[in-house]
Design a protein around this motif. Structure first.
Motif, PDB file in Angstrom:
ATOM      1  N   PRO A 105       0.821  -1.213   0.000  1.00  0.00           N
ATOM      2  CA  PRO A 105       0.000   0.000   0.000  1.00  0.00           C
ATOM      3  C   PRO A 105       0.855   1.263   0.000  1.00  0.00           C
ATOM      4  O   PRO A 105       1.839   1.358   0.739  1.00  0.00           O
ATOM      5  CB  PRO A 105      -0.811  -0.119   1.291  1.00  0.00           C
ATOM      6  N   VAL A 106       0.481   2.232  -0.837  1.00  0.00           N
ATOM      7  CA  VAL A 106       1.210   3.502  -0.946  1.00  0.00           C
ATOM      8  C   VAL A 106       0.212   4.649  -0.795  1.00  0.00           C
ATOM      9  O   VAL A 106      -0.795   4.693  -1.507  1.00  0.00           O
ATOM     10  CB  VAL A 106       1.922   3.633  -2.310  1.00  0.00           C
ATOM     11  N   LEU A 107       0.509   5.556   0.123  1.00  0.00           N
ATOM     12  CA  LEU A 107      -0.313   6.745   0.309  1.00  0.00           C
ATOM     13  C   LEU A 107       0.439   7.976  -0.183  1.00  0.00           C
ATOM     14  O   LEU A 107       1.588   8.193   0.179  1.00  0.00           O
ATOM     15  CB  LEU A 107      -0.652   6.936   1.791  1.00  0.00           C
ATOM     16  N   ILE A 108      -0.237   8.780  -1.022  1.00  0.00           N
ATOM     17  CA  ILE A 108       0.271  10.089  -1.429  1.00  0.00           C
ATOM     18  C   ILE A 108      -0.595  11.142  -0.743  1.00  0.00           C
ATOM     19  O   ILE A 108      -1.821  11.128  -0.901  1.00  0.00           O
ATOM     20  CB  ILE A 108       0.204  10.276  -2.950  1.00  0.00           C
ATOM     21  N   VAL A 109       0.037  12.008   0.046  1.00  0.00           N
ATOM     22  CA  VAL A 109      -0.678  13.123   0.674  1.00  0.00           C
ATOM     23  C   VAL A 109      -0.233  14.392  -0.026  1.00  0.00           C
ATOM     24  O   VAL A 109       0.952  14.761   0.026  1.00  0.00           O
ATOM     25  CB  VAL A 109      -0.389  13.219   2.179  1.00  0.00           C
ATOM     26  N   GLN A 110      -1.157  15.056  -0.690  1.00  0.00           N
ATOM     27  CA  GLN A 110      -0.815  16.215  -1.527  1.00  0.00           C
ATOM     28  C   GLN A 110      -1.706  17.403  -1.176  1.00  0.00           C
ATOM     29  O   GLN A 110      -2.923  17.239  -0.970  1.00  0.00           O
ATOM     30  CB  GLN A 110      -1.010  15.864  -2.999  1.00  0.00           C
ATOM     31  N   GLY A 111      -1.106  18.593  -1.116  1.00  0.00           N
ATOM     32  CA  GLY A 111      -1.893  19.796  -0.946  1.00  0.00           C
ATOM     33  C   GLY A 111      -2.630  20.137  -2.235  1.00  0.00           C
ATOM     34  O   GLY A 111      -2.079  19.980  -3.334  1.00  0.00           O
ATOM     35  N   GLU A 112      -3.847  20.588  -2.105  1.00  0.00           N
ATOM     36  CA  GLU A 112      -4.635  20.964  -3.281  1.00  0.00           C
ATOM     37  C   GLU A 112      -3.897  21.990  -4.131  1.00  0.00           C
ATOM     38  O   GLU A 112      -3.934  21.929  -5.365  1.00  0.00           O
ATOM     39  CB  GLU A 112      -5.976  21.543  -2.827  1.00  0.00           C
TER      40      GLU A 112
END
Length: 232
Positions: free
Chosen positions: A160-167
């Motif tokens: 599992p890979v999570l990308i957390v990105q600002g809008e």
């Protein structure tokens, strides 16, 4: 690229430790949750030539999310930063530093599953290092600089890979991150934080919460358990 830092905590509460490496040592800090450990994580910092350190706010808050999810979280300074020896090496040496940090937490916590994470430049380094490590059960990339780097190698991800990105990320919008994750499909997913820029100013709670919720999700919990090794 600008980064904000938090004050360095006292050594008595910081858990500082040196990590031996080929060029000398890496300066690191380790935080453990009060409860039983579910795993151990490494969180990498942004670009060394633009002020990035293990004390950058987004790195600190991301590591908090990991600790809140029951993981021991290690942050460290890349070569040439703070008290770490060596000099900047264009990402190649820094990837070796991340691998060394993963090996170190593997030795500190034998049998536990590992998580590789990083912010900005550190996300590229951590995802590369984690992708080749057999004990890494999940990966977290925060603020991926899509305008500067190619993350296509995540198509081969087996965890599992999570990308957390600002809008409103200046180096790769939230929409771009969401589309990237959609194209790759499972096991890559993106969480876009509304209104956040690359540095997550004013949105650190959402960053921390997003990582904690990902790492405690049943599917990710099962991935962690599959990497657990019984030790005698």
């Amino acid at each position: 690229m600008r980064t904000n830092r938090i004050p360095m905590p006292p050594a008595s509460t910081g858990g500082y430790l040196p990590i031996p490496v080929s060029h000398g040592l890496l300066e690191a800090v380790l935080r453990r949750p009060p409860e039983a450990l579910r795993g151990a994580a490494v969180m990498c910092h942004p670009h060394p030539l633009h002020g990035g350190t293990m004390h950058t706010k987004a790195v600190y808050r991301a590591a908090e999310g990991m600790t809140e999810a029951g993981l021991a979280a290690l942050r460290f300074n890349f070569r040439g930063v703070g008290r770490s020896t060596g000099t900047y090496d264009g990402g190649l040496g820094e990837t070796e530093d991340a691998r060394a940090a993963l090996r170190h937490v593997e030795r500190l916590f034998p049998g536990l599953p590992l998580v590789a994470g990083g912010f900005s430049f550190g996300s590229l380094v951590a995802l590369r290092a984690g992708a080749g490590h057999s004990r890494v059960a999940a990966m977290v990339g925060v603020g991926l600089a899509f305008d500067r780097h190619d993350y296509g190698f995540l198509a081969e991800a087996r965890c599992p890979v999570l990308i957390v990105q600002g809008e409103r990320d200046e180096f790769g919008s939230g929409a771009r991150a969401a589309e990237f994750a959609r194209q790759l499909g499972e096991p890559v997913e993106a969480v876009v934080i509304p209104g956040a820029d690359h540095y997550f100013h004013g949105h650190f709670d959402e960053l921390r919460r997003g990582i904690r919720e990902f790492l405690t999700r049943p599917a990710v919990a099962r991935a962690l358990e599959r990497k657990r090794v019984e030790t005698g």
